[in-house]
Design a protein around this motif. Sequence first.
Motif, short mmCIF file in Angstrom:
data_model
loop_
_atom_site.label_atom_id
_atom_site.label_comp_id
_atom_site.label_asym_id
_atom_site.label_seq_id
_atom_site.Cartn_x
_atom_site.Cartn_y
_atom_site.Cartn_z
N LYS A 91 0.86 -1.19 0.00
CA LYS A 91 0.00 0.00 0.00
C LYS A 91 0.89 1.24 0.00
N VAL A 92 0.54 2.19 -0.83
CA VAL A 92 1.33 3.41 -0.94
C VAL A 92 0.44 4.62 -0.67
N TYR A 93 0.94 5.52 0.19
CA TYR A 93 0.19 6.72 0.55
C TYR A 93 0.99 7.96 0.16
N GLU A 94 0.29 8.93 -0.41
CA GLU A 94 0.89 10.23 -0.68
C GLU A 94 0.89 11.00 0.63
N LEU A 95 2.07 11.30 1.14
CA LEU A 95 2.16 11.86 2.49
C LEU A 95 1.55 13.25 2.57
N ARG A 96 1.66 14.03 1.53
CA ARG A 96 1.13 15.40 1.58
C ARG A 96 -0.37 15.42 1.83
N THR A 97 -1.09 14.42 1.34
CA THR A 97 -2.54 14.38 1.50
C THR A 97 -3.03 13.25 2.38
N GLY A 98 -2.18 12.25 2.63
CA GLY A 98 -2.61 11.06 3.35
C GLY A 98 -3.45 10.14 2.50
N ARG A 99 -3.53 10.42 1.21
CA ARG A 99 -4.38 9.64 0.30
C ARG A 99 -3.67 8.38 -0.18
N ARG A 100 -4.39 7.26 -0.18
CA ARG A 100 -3.81 6.03 -0.71
C ARG A 100 -3.80 6.10 -2.24
N VAL A 101 -2.63 5.87 -2.81
CA VAL A 101 -2.50 5.96 -4.26
C VAL A 101 -2.25 4.60 -4.91
N THR A 102 -1.87 3.61 -4.10
CA THR A 102 -1.61 2.27 -4.63
C THR A 102 -1.99 1.23 -3.60
N ASP A 103 -2.62 0.17 -4.06
CA ASP A 103 -2.89 -1.01 -3.25
C ASP A 103 -2.79 -2.19 -4.20
N ARG A 104 -1.66 -2.87 -4.18
CA ARG A 104 -1.43 -3.92 -5.17
C ARG A 104 -0.55 -5.02 -4.58
N THR A 105 -0.43 -6.09 -5.35
CA THR A 105 0.50 -7.15 -5.00
C THR A 105 1.72 -7.03 -5.90
N VAL A 106 2.87 -7.02 -5.27
CA VAL A 106 4.15 -6.95 -5.98
C VAL A 106 4.81 -8.32 -5.89
N GLN A 107 5.35 -8.79 -6.99
CA GLN A 107 6.02 -10.08 -7.00
C GLN A 107 7.50 -9.89 -7.29
N LEU A 108 8.32 -10.48 -6.40
CA LEU A 108 9.77 -10.38 -6.55
C LEU A 108 10.28 -11.62 -7.27
N GLY A 109 10.93 -11.38 -8.39
CA GLY A 109 11.60 -12.47 -9.07
C GLY A 109 13.00 -12.66 -8.51
N GLY A 110 13.72 -13.62 -9.07
CA GLY A 110 15.08 -13.85 -8.59
C GLY A 110 15.62 -15.19 -9.06
N ALA A 111 16.76 -15.53 -8.50
CA ALA A 111 17.44 -16.77 -8.90
C ALA A 111 16.66 -17.98 -8.38
N SER A 112 16.64 -19.04 -9.20
CA SER A 112 15.94 -20.27 -8.81
C SER A 112 16.82 -21.47 -9.12
N CYS A 113 16.41 -22.61 -8.57
CA CYS A 113 17.08 -23.90 -8.84
C CYS A 113 18.60 -23.85 -8.59
N PRO A 114 19.00 -23.54 -7.36
CA PRO A 114 20.44 -23.62 -7.07
C PRO A 114 20.90 -25.08 -7.12
N GLY A 115 22.18 -25.27 -7.19
CA GLY A 115 22.71 -26.63 -7.29
C GLY A 115 22.42 -27.48 -6.08
N ILE A 116 22.39 -26.87 -4.89
CA ILE A 116 22.16 -27.60 -3.64
C ILE A 116 21.12 -26.86 -2.81
N ILE A 117 20.22 -27.60 -2.19
CA ILE A 117 19.26 -27.03 -1.26
C ILE A 117 19.53 -27.61 0.12
N THR A 118 19.67 -26.76 1.08
CA THR A 118 19.89 -27.21 2.46
C THR A 118 18.56 -27.16 3.21
N TYR A 119 18.24 -28.23 3.91
CA TYR A 119 17.00 -28.25 4.67
C TYR A 119 17.17 -29.20 5.85
N TYR A 120 16.26 -29.08 6.82
CA TYR A 120 16.26 -29.94 7.99
C TYR A 120 14.92 -30.70 8.02
#
Length: 298
Positions: free
Chosen positions: A243-272
Amino acid sequence: MRPAADGHGGAEPGLDGELGALDAGFRRLGSVLEDPADGALVEAALDDFLRRLPTEDACETVAVADWLRERGPRGTALAAAPARAARITPGALMECGDALFDEGRWSEARARYQRLLDEHPGDGRAGAARKGIRRTVLAVQLDRVEELLGGPVGTDGGYCARPAKYEGAPARRKGANPAVFRGAPDHTDKLPAGWRVSDPAEAALVVCAQETGRGAAVETCAYRDHEQRIRNITFYKIALRVKVYELRTGRRVTDRTVQLGGASCPGIITYYGSAPSFEYVEPAAADIRRAFGPVVGR
């Protein structure tokens, strides 16, 4: 208050805002005036007192001036007191307002500025008093914003639950806007320094972020677990509610879902324990910047 004398030490009674002492002093002078021969002595004492107005403490000066104007005797040698009080009151009100503002006593400061405007609208300090009122309004707004930003983080708490305006904030503009970020620090702390500010007075936006779980699937890869069995693990983008608000007015200007991409499938996965059924991608700073660019931009 007493007749003028050399070697005077300490604060003059009544000049420190103690109105009881001021009243007692004028009563003494009034009783002295009952003997006409003592008129010159009274005038000398009064002149000495009035010459010491205004005092170094403007707020005490206001209190003394109010008393002199409202209660000072008229029609006698003491008649100069109310006139002197009327002359010094506008300047004392302005200085008192400034002093109270510097102490963070904004409502009291505003009252002094407003009184100057109400009682002395033609005074040369009226413009400065109007600016003083505006400063108090902005100070109160900023204090409220800082209080809310100091509360719970995320999209449903603190500022993001009760957004407030700060009219002194920079205007929202095209391109990246400076923002205060609340929530998801593992990601938002990697954004460019020019996008992030810690002082809300410098921010155009307030950005509230909170991880919500899996975003879009990116890639599925096969891994051998501890028992040498093949397992397929799907990697997902990281989804964040923003959620994003314009501070000067306090008005909400954005309400969305953001998706972060990135590196996948590393050679080794550590887990317990058991092998995971899915994993998240590992976003780099560039991935985070790419996702948040539309959020802080315009």
